[in-house]
Design a protein around this motif. Structure first.
Motif, PDB file in Angstrom:
ATOM      1  N   PHE A 162     -29.750  20.371 -21.211  1.00 18.20           N
ATOM      2  CA  PHE A 162     -29.888  20.669 -19.781  1.00 18.20           C
ATOM      3  C   PHE A 162     -31.176  20.059 -19.226  1.00 18.20           C
ATOM      4  N   ALA A 163     -32.294  20.279 -19.926  1.00 21.48           N
ATOM      5  CA  ALA A 163     -33.584  19.798 -19.442  1.00 21.48           C
ATOM      6  C   ALA A 163     -33.628  18.283 -19.361  1.00 21.48           C
ATOM      7  N   ALA A 164     -32.874  17.597 -20.230  1.00 21.47           N
ATOM      8  CA  ALA A 164     -32.880  16.128 -20.249  1.00 21.47           C
ATOM      9  C   ALA A 164     -32.131  15.512 -19.071  1.00 21.47           C
ATOM     10  N   GLN A 165     -31.421  16.327 -18.304  1.00 15.86           N
ATOM     11  CA  GLN A 165     -30.620  15.787 -17.209  1.00 15.86           C
ATOM     12  C   GLN A 165     -31.457  15.415 -15.977  1.00 15.86           C
ATOM     13  N   GLY A 166     -32.647  15.990 -15.856  1.00 14.42           N
ATOM     14  CA  GLY A 166     -33.509  15.676 -14.718  1.00 14.42           C
ATOM     15  C   GLY A 166     -32.837  15.991 -13.396  1.00 14.42           C
ATOM     16  N   ALA A 167     -32.818  15.025 -12.499  1.00  9.71           N
ATOM     17  CA  ALA A 167     -32.237  15.225 -11.167  1.00  9.71           C
ATOM     18  C   ALA A 167     -30.735  15.427 -11.216  1.00  9.71           C
ATOM     19  N   ASN A 168     -30.099  15.055 -12.329  1.00  6.87           N
ATOM     20  CA  ASN A 168     -28.649  15.225 -12.463  1.00  6.87           C
ATOM     21  C   ASN A 168     -28.251  16.610 -12.968  1.00  6.87           C
ATOM     22  N   LEU A 169     -29.235  17.496 -13.136  1.00  5.37           N
ATOM     23  CA  LEU A 169     -28.955  18.814 -13.700  1.00  5.37           C
ATOM     24  C   LEU A 169     -27.888  19.589 -12.914  1.00  5.37           C
ATOM     25  N   PRO A 170     -27.944  19.663 -11.575  1.00  4.42           N
ATOM     26  CA  PRO A 170     -26.912  20.430 -10.870  1.00  4.42           C
ATOM     27  C   PRO A 170     -25.493  19.971 -11.182  1.00  4.42           C
ATOM     28  N   ASP A 171     -25.274  18.654 -11.222  1.00  6.33           N
ATOM     29  CA  ASP A 171     -23.936  18.141 -11.526  1.00  6.33           C
ATOM     30  C   ASP A 171     -23.534  18.469 -12.964  1.00  6.33           C
ATOM     31  N   TYR A 172     -24.488  18.344 -13.887  1.00  4.29           N
ATOM     32  CA  TYR A 172     -24.188  18.627 -15.289  1.00  4.29           C
ATOM     33  C   TYR A 172     -23.871  20.112 -15.475  1.00  4.29           C
ATOM     34  N   ILE A 173     -24.663  20.977 -14.853  1.00  2.00           N
ATOM     35  CA  ILE A 173     -24.432  22.422 -14.955  1.00  2.00           C
ATOM     36  C   ILE A 173     -23.082  22.780 -14.341  1.00  2.00           C
ATOM     37  N   ARG A 174     -22.736  22.132 -13.247  1.00  2.00           N
ATOM     38  CA  ARG A 174     -21.441  22.406 -12.618  1.00  2.00           C
ATOM     39  C   ARG A 174     -20.298  22.074 -13.576  1.00  2.00           C
ATOM     40  N   GLU A 175     -20.406  20.941 -14.256  1.00  2.00           N
ATOM     41  CA  GLU A 175     -19.357  20.546 -15.197  1.00  2.00           C
ATOM     42  C   GLU A 175     -19.333  21.474 -16.418  1.00  2.00           C
ATOM     43  N   ALA A 176     -20.514  21.769 -16.961  1.00  2.00           N
ATOM     44  CA  ALA A 176     -20.575  22.646 -18.131  1.00  2.00           C
ATOM     45  C   ALA A 176     -20.038  24.035 -17.804  1.00  2.00           C
ATOM     46  N   THR A 177     -20.387  24.552 -16.630  1.00  4.01           N
ATOM     47  CA  THR A 177     -19.915  25.874 -16.222  1.00  4.01           C
ATOM     48  C   THR A 177     -18.403  25.889 -16.084  1.00  4.01           C
ATOM     49  N   ALA A 178     -17.840  24.833 -15.521  1.00  8.21           N
ATOM     50  CA  ALA A 178     -16.386  24.754 -15.369  1.00  8.21           C
ATOM     51  C   ALA A 178     -15.697  24.798 -16.737  1.00  8.21           C
TER      52      ALA A 178
END
Length: 268
Positions: free
Chosen positions: A75-91
């Motif tokens: 998660f921390a490595a995503q930087g500015a892309n964290l919201p999109d990554y979290i959205r996908e992981a949560t789904a």
């Protein structure tokens, strides 16, 4: 056992009695959940949906922990892309937890080490039975990293332990011992560490000896009841009873009672 899936992140085996063993397999990261990990686990659960021979599923984690939740380093490595990554992981996590609750065969989570975060704690809440080792620990963890609980646990934990206790657990984020988790109703049973797998598989075999259609319908009705009302649930129960009355297992069960013997269920 027959290997059904060996995808790296998820391992799925099936024995001759219809017991499936699903193992979370990212031990070097405490089975922390990345998108790729969640996709693999979801695929394994979907395989369980189509394998009609499965009568119970035992869910465990490889390594020292059941599951530490989301992979914080990823998660921390995503930087500015964290919201999109979290959205996908949560789904993917939500889909995975839902797939567990919708499986026809019951799911038994056998927990050792930590069950934390939306991944570990959430999957515990989505299981039908939870057997824990005495040394196991449980922690929702979400608020500690500025997130909220997920995997449906804001519904499932509240139903399991009640609103006040769920609010306390989610907001103050205690680390619950196995004994404490059992006391609040989160667990089915606590056993010595070295007896964990034997206890879980023993329960799985006991379930597998039952009438699979009746057990599956009971599970479906109980989970459906979380979002239902009494008036909506009563006709569902009546419909299920009527359909099950046509099965050979129902007739075998009645005959066994009259003949004072143990029933032999065939799944028909």
């Amino acid at each position: 056992m027959t290997t059904l899936i060996d995808s790296g992140f998820a391992l799925l085996d099936l024995d001759s009695d219809g017991i499936a063993w699903l193992r979370l397999n990212r031990p070097e990261a405490a089975n922390g959940m990345s998108v790729e990990f969640l996709q693999a686990v979801h695929a394994a659960i979907m395989r369980c949906h189509v394998e009609t021979a499965i009568r119970a599923v035992v869910l465990t984690g490889e390594g020292k922990n059941f599951c530490a939740g989301g992979d914080v380093r990823t998660f921390a490595a995503q930087g500015a892309n964290l919201p999109d990554y979290i959205r996908e992981a949560t789904a993917w996590l939500q889909t995975t937890a839902s797939a567990l609750t919708q499986l026809r065969p019951p799911v038994i989570a056998a927990v050792h080490g930590f069950a934390a975060g939306g991944g570990g704690f959430g999957l515990v809440c989505a299981a039908d039975f939870v057997i824990a080792a005495e040394s196991a620990r449980f922690m929702p963890a979400a608020v500690n990293v500025g997130m909220v609980p997920d995997a449906g646990s804001t519904v499932t934990l509240t139903q399991i332990v009640g609103l006040r206790k769920a609010m306390q657990i989610f907001v103050t984020n205690p680390t619950l011992t196995a004994a404490e988790a059992l006391e609040v109703g989160l667990l089915t049973k606590v056993v010595p560490d070295d007896a964990l797998l034997a206890e879980a598989f023993g329960l799985a075999h006991a379930i597998a000896a039952g009438a699979p259609a009746a057990i599956a319908e009971t599970k479906r009705l109980v989970w459906r009841g979380l979002g239902s009302t009494l008036d909506a649930q009563l006709p569902e129960e009546a419909r299920a009873q009527s359909e099950l009355a046509r099965t050979a297992d129902a007739h075998e069960g009645l005959a066994a009672v009259l003949e004072r013997r143990k029933p032999i269920f065939t799944g028909k």
